[in-house]
Enzyme design. Structure first.
Site, PDB file in Angstrom:
ATOM      1  N   ASN A 187       0.902  -1.275   0.128  1.00 22.40           N
ATOM      2  CA  ASN A 187       0.083   0.003  -0.071  1.00 22.40           C
ATOM      3  C   ASN A 187       0.768   1.143  -0.029  1.00 22.40           C
ATOM      4  O   ASN A 187       1.514   1.527   1.109  1.00 22.40           O
ATOM      5  CB  ASN A 187      -1.130  -0.109   1.387  1.00 22.40           C
ATOM      6  CG  ASN A 187      -1.456   1.451   1.469  1.00 22.40           C
ATOM      7  OD1 ASN A 187      -1.704   2.231   0.583  1.00 22.40           O
ATOM      8  ND2 ASN A 187      -2.192   1.341   2.450  1.00 22.40           N
ATOM      9  N   TRP A 188       0.786   1.960  -1.238  1.00 23.42           N
ATOM     10  CA  TRP A 188       1.872   2.974  -1.209  1.00 23.42           C
ATOM     11  C   TRP A 188       1.217   4.248  -0.558  1.00 23.42           C
ATOM     12  O   TRP A 188       2.222   5.193  -0.316  1.00 23.42           O
ATOM     13  CB  TRP A 188       1.981   3.277  -2.860  1.00 23.42           C
ATOM     14  CG  TRP A 188       2.898   2.401  -3.627  1.00 23.42           C
ATOM     15  CD1 TRP A 188       3.514   1.062  -2.967  1.00 23.42           C
ATOM     16  CD2 TRP A 188       3.244   2.427  -4.988  1.00 23.42           C
ATOM     17  NE1 TRP A 188       4.118   0.437  -4.275  1.00 23.42           N
ATOM     18  CE2 TRP A 188       4.165   1.385  -5.170  1.00 23.42           C
ATOM     19  CE3 TRP A 188       3.370   3.597  -5.858  1.00 23.42           C
ATOM     20  CZ2 TRP A 188       4.875   1.249  -6.554  1.00 23.42           C
ATOM     21  CZ3 TRP A 188       3.783   3.376  -7.217  1.00 23.42           C
ATOM     22  CH2 TRP A 188       4.601   2.186  -7.427  1.00 23.42           C
ATOM     23  N   LYS A 189       0.256   4.243  -0.236  1.00 24.22           N
ATOM     24  CA  LYS A 189      -0.448   5.432   0.309  1.00 24.22           C
ATOM     25  C   LYS A 189      -0.153   6.658  -0.518  1.00 24.22           C
ATOM     26  O   LYS A 189      -0.016   6.247  -1.880  1.00 24.22           O
ATOM     27  CB  LYS A 189       0.204   5.634   1.781  1.00 24.22           C
ATOM     28  CG  LYS A 189      -0.018   4.541   2.476  1.00 24.22           C
ATOM     29  CD  LYS A 189       0.069   4.650   4.104  1.00 24.22           C
ATOM     30  CE  LYS A 189       0.159   3.243   4.718  1.00 24.22           C
ATOM     31  NZ  LYS A 189       0.139   3.384   6.149  1.00 24.22           N
ATOM     32  N   HIS A 215      -9.479   1.693   4.957  1.00 25.60           N
ATOM     33  CA  HIS A 215      -8.212   1.865   5.699  1.00 25.60           C
ATOM     34  C   HIS A 215      -8.402   2.812   6.974  1.00 25.60           C
ATOM     35  O   HIS A 215      -9.019   3.634   6.837  1.00 25.60           O
ATOM     36  CB  HIS A 215      -7.072   2.287   4.646  1.00 25.60           C
ATOM     37  CG  HIS A 215      -5.787   2.320   5.427  1.00 25.60           C
ATOM     38  ND1 HIS A 215      -5.290   3.236   6.342  1.00 25.60           N
ATOM     39  CD2 HIS A 215      -4.906   1.439   5.175  1.00 25.60           C
ATOM     40  CE1 HIS A 215      -3.908   2.816   6.553  1.00 25.60           C
ATOM     41  NE2 HIS A 215      -3.762   1.670   5.857  1.00 25.60           N
ATOM     42  N   GLU A 260      -6.829   5.072   8.023  1.00 26.52           N
ATOM     43  CA  GLU A 260      -6.218   6.678   7.775  1.00 26.52           C
ATOM     44  C   GLU A 260      -7.666   7.247   6.848  1.00 26.52           C
ATOM     45  O   GLU A 260      -7.869   8.217   7.480  1.00 26.52           O
ATOM     46  CB  GLU A 260      -5.229   6.542   6.816  1.00 26.52           C
ATOM     47  CG  GLU A 260      -3.769   6.280   7.413  1.00 26.52           C
ATOM     48  CD  GLU A 260      -2.803   5.655   6.681  1.00 26.52           C
ATOM     49  OE1 GLU A 260      -2.685   5.648   5.253  1.00 26.52           O
ATOM     50  OE2 GLU A 260      -1.775   5.202   7.416  1.00 26.52           O
ATOM     51  N   GLU A 303      -5.347  -4.439  10.775  1.00 23.95           N
ATOM     52  CA  GLU A 303      -4.176  -3.452  11.095  1.00 23.95           C
ATOM     53  C   GLU A 303      -4.482  -2.710  12.115  1.00 23.95           C
ATOM     54  O   GLU A 303      -5.304  -1.824  12.256  1.00 23.95           O
ATOM     55  CB  GLU A 303      -4.381  -2.321   9.691  1.00 23.95           C
ATOM     56  CG  GLU A 303      -3.971  -3.019   8.260  1.00 23.95           C
ATOM     57  CD  GLU A 303      -3.414  -2.195   7.461  1.00 23.95           C
ATOM     58  OE1 GLU A 303      -2.564  -2.421   6.842  1.00 23.95           O
ATOM     59  OE2 GLU A 303      -3.871  -1.004   7.096  1.00 23.95           O
ATOM     60  N   GLY A 359       2.807   2.578  10.696  1.00 30.35           N
ATOM     61  CA  GLY A 359       3.871   3.629  10.463  1.00 30.35           C
ATOM     62  C   GLY A 359       4.486   3.952  11.775  1.00 30.35           C
ATOM     63  O   GLY A 359       5.235   4.913  11.943  1.00 30.35           O
ATOM     64  N   SER A 372       3.534  -1.812  10.301  1.00 32.94           N
ATOM     65  CA  SER A 372       5.054  -2.034  10.460  1.00 32.94           C
ATOM     66  C   SER A 372       5.460  -3.570  10.253  1.00 32.94           C
ATOM     67  O   SER A 372       6.576  -3.816  10.865  1.00 32.94           O
ATOM     68  CB  SER A 372       5.270  -1.685  11.919  1.00 32.94           C
ATOM     69  OG  SER A 372       5.076  -0.201  12.433  1.00 32.94           O
ATOM     70  N   GLY A 382       2.918  -1.159   4.287  1.00 29.32           N
ATOM     71  CA  GLY A 382       2.888   0.425   3.944  1.00 29.32           C
ATOM     72  C   GLY A 382       4.322   0.669   3.866  1.00 29.32           C
ATOM     73  O   GLY A 382       4.675   0.809   2.433  1.00 29.32           O
ATOM     74  N   GLY A 383       5.079   1.567   4.659  1.00 29.95           N
ATOM     75  CA  GLY A 383       6.304   2.243   4.248  1.00 29.95           C
ATOM     76  C   GLY A 383       7.395   1.247   3.490  1.00 29.95           C
ATOM     77  O   GLY A 383       8.175   1.485   2.521  1.00 29.95           O
TER      78      GLY A 383
HETATM   79  P1  13P Z   1       3.234   0.599   7.671  1.00 29.68           P
HETATM   80  O1  13P Z   1       3.702  -0.761   7.097  1.00 29.68           O
HETATM   81  O2  13P Z   1       3.981   1.755   7.064  1.00 29.68           O
HETATM   82  O3  13P Z   1       3.069   0.557   9.193  1.00 29.68           O
HETATM   83  O4  13P Z   1       1.793   0.865   7.189  1.00 29.68           O
HETATM   84  C1  13P Z   1       0.741  -0.189   7.243  1.00 29.68           C
HETATM   85  C2  13P Z   1      -0.396   0.083   6.762  1.00 29.68           C
HETATM   86  O5  13P Z   1      -1.217   1.002   6.942  1.00 29.68           O
HETATM   87  C3  13P Z   1      -0.801  -0.754   5.221  1.00 29.68           C
HETATM   88  O6  13P Z   1      -1.940  -0.548   4.660  1.00 29.68           O
END
Ligand code: 13P
Length: 250
Positions: free
Chosen positions: A3-5, A90, A92, A162, A168, A206, A227-228
């Site tokens: 998930n590149w966000k 998500h 967010e 999640e 993050g 994470s 994510g990251g």
């Molecule tokens: P991180 O891997 O950056 O913690 O993000 C997880 C996430 O929200 C994937 O959708």
């Protein structure tokens, strides 16, 4: 699934997508690899990933099919660019865009109607965990979605657990914490129908090369939503390799 966000630009995406496509080609067939990119880059993902082992998807879809909804992207539009997945709900989006459980359920339906596989995200805040209400929170988030789906539709979703406090932050849930919630989610899915029991359950929060294998070894953790680490080709591919190691072992 990466998930590149809201990250990326045309120039940087090219190298990342090509590296992921190449690396994924060397993985065992049972490992599935995908990336959910910002919608403007779906065309780029399609042109660079078509014919590779890597599938692509959107990070959100509209609750509407079409119409006067400025700024929205319909599920069918993502499907037009070859997307096969869409993240919905998500944390967010729930937090920053005030998406309700009901809205997430409607988005799940729109994604399914467009032929996309919705990745339905659920997760508790730290406050909720510390209050002992994790199961109540994630159970309610999942139930809202399941209530709107037939068993046949529910069998076509993916669920991602999640925990908000792990996203993050560099602080992943322990494999035991994650497995406990996954087992609970599995029981809720199973109650919906026999075919729903096998819905893939991804853990997100994470996930890194050094904790992925331990997480993926858990019985009810079928993969990750990354994510990251999905923005760095070597890290993302190392996580995919961890999935390969555990797939072969189990
Ligand atoms: P991180 O891997 O950056 O913690 O993000 C997880 C996430 O929200 C994937 O959708």
């Amino acid at each position: 699934m990466g998930n590149w966000k809201m990250h990326g630009c045309l120039a940087d995406n090219t190298g990342l997508l090509q590296a992921v496509a190449k690396g994924a080609g060397e993985l065992p067939a049972e490992v599935r690899v995908g990336v959910c990119v910002p919608s403007p880059y779906l065309a780029q993902a399609q042109s660079l990933l078509d014919g590779s082992r890597v599938v692509w998807g959107a990070q959100d879809v509209s609750a509407f099919t079409h119409g006067a909804y400025t700024g929205e992207v319909a599920a069918q539009m993502a499907a037009d660019f070859g997307a096969t997945f869409a993240i919905v709900g998500h944390s967010e989006r729930r937090a920053y865009h005030r998406e309700s459980a009901e809205l997430v359920a409607v988005k799940t339906q729109r994604a399914l109607e467009a032929g996309l596989t919705p990745i339905v995200c659920v997760g508790e805040t730290l406050e909720e965990r510390e209050a002992g209400s994790t199961q109540e929170v994630v159970g309610a988030q999942l139930d809202e979605v399941l209530a709107r789906l037939s068993a046949e539709e529910a069998a076509r979703i993916v669920v991602a657990y999640e925990p908000v406090w792990a996203i993050g932050t560099g602080r992943s849930a322990s494999s035991q914490q994650a497995q406990a919630v996954h087992a609970f989610l599995r029981s809720r899915l199973t109650a919906k129908g026999a075919g729903v029991a096998d819905v893939p359950l991804l853990y997100g929060g994470s996930v890194k090369p050094d904790n992925a294998e331990e997480l993926f070894r858990q019985q009810d953790i079928d993969g990750g939503l990354i994510g990251g680490a999905s923005l760095k080709d070597q890290d993302f591919l190392a996580i995919c390799k961890a999935a390969a190691a555990t797939a072969v072992a189990s």
